[in-house]
Design a protein around this motif. Sequence first.
Motif, PDB file in Angstrom:
ATOM      1  N   ALA A 290     -14.195  -4.548  12.274  1.00 26.01           N
ATOM      2  CA  ALA A 290     -12.911  -4.380  12.955  1.00 26.01           C
ATOM      3  C   ALA A 290     -12.145  -5.693  12.957  1.00 26.01           C
ATOM      4  N   LEU A 291     -10.836  -5.594  12.937  1.00 25.04           N
ATOM      5  CA  LEU A 291      -9.968  -6.762  12.978  1.00 25.04           C
ATOM      6  C   LEU A 291      -9.591  -7.099  14.418  1.00 25.04           C
ATOM      7  N   ALA A 292      -9.293  -8.364  14.635  1.00 26.69           N
ATOM      8  CA  ALA A 292      -8.749  -8.770  15.930  1.00 26.69           C
ATOM      9  C   ALA A 292      -7.296  -8.327  16.030  1.00 26.69           C
ATOM     10  N   GLY A 293      -6.823  -8.156  17.248  1.00 27.73           N
ATOM     11  CA  GLY A 293      -5.431  -7.811  17.465  1.00 27.73           C
ATOM     12  C   GLY A 293      -5.181  -6.321  17.477  1.00 27.73           C
ATOM     13  N   THR A 294      -3.924  -5.964  17.377  1.00 24.87           N
ATOM     14  CA  THR A 294      -3.505  -4.565  17.417  1.00 24.87           C
ATOM     15  C   THR A 294      -2.466  -4.332  16.320  1.00 24.87           C
TER      16      THR A 294
END
Length: 248
Positions: A61-65
């Motif tokens: 998963a990536l950080a942020g939105t």
Amino acid sequence: MDEVKIVVAHSERATLRVGDVFLKVDADQARIDVEFATMSLAPVPTPEVLWRKPHVLAIAALAGTTLGRLGGPSTGSPAAWAAAGAAIRQLHEAPLPPRPVRAGQSDVALAAELDDECELLVANGLLPADLVTCNRRVAEAALRPWTPAFTHGDLQIAHVFVDGDRVTGIIDWSEAGQGDALYDLATFTLGHEEHLDDVLAGYGTDINLDVIHAWWSLRSLLAVRWLTEHGFDPFAPGCEVDVLRSRV
């Protein structure tokens, strides 16, 4: 215990989330191979690949939105949208990936596909003839010579993650390859015209807005029937049919 969440699923592919791991399952192994290879070449942040096996790609998963989604409210500051535009420009200026321009992307082939799709949309009663005809005229501007660039190919806003005003990553590279840079920009701003100026400010070069508008119409016309047949709703507020209506 972590739950298994279905992020998206249809007959061609599915994405599952288990904790901080995303599992992409694709009926076409070639798309998995392209996604894996292209992420290693892209000069922008991409998810970490954890492992790859036949028909499955596991990524972190990536950080942020995300900056939003089609049919939903847009989020992020103008600076965040501009940062996304700058990242897209960086991608487009990178050396071309080995995957060539896909079959059917010539002006002649695309025009023929568009004409066939417009005929089916009207014949099947999905859209009124005047709406289809108007947008087919708008779409004509996209059918012009263009120089291939390193493109994402499916650059929806839901595929770009930011943390504050910084781009933390871009996901879903299965359609990446040599393509029309303005198609990427149009896909990214589809349904969120209010942020087009912010994106282009970050992109940093003059853009033919008529071509962006044309790609909005063309992409939406080609998508409506497929989305309907695969369990999605292009008639939802802010989605493809509203995009077509906004061109009238």
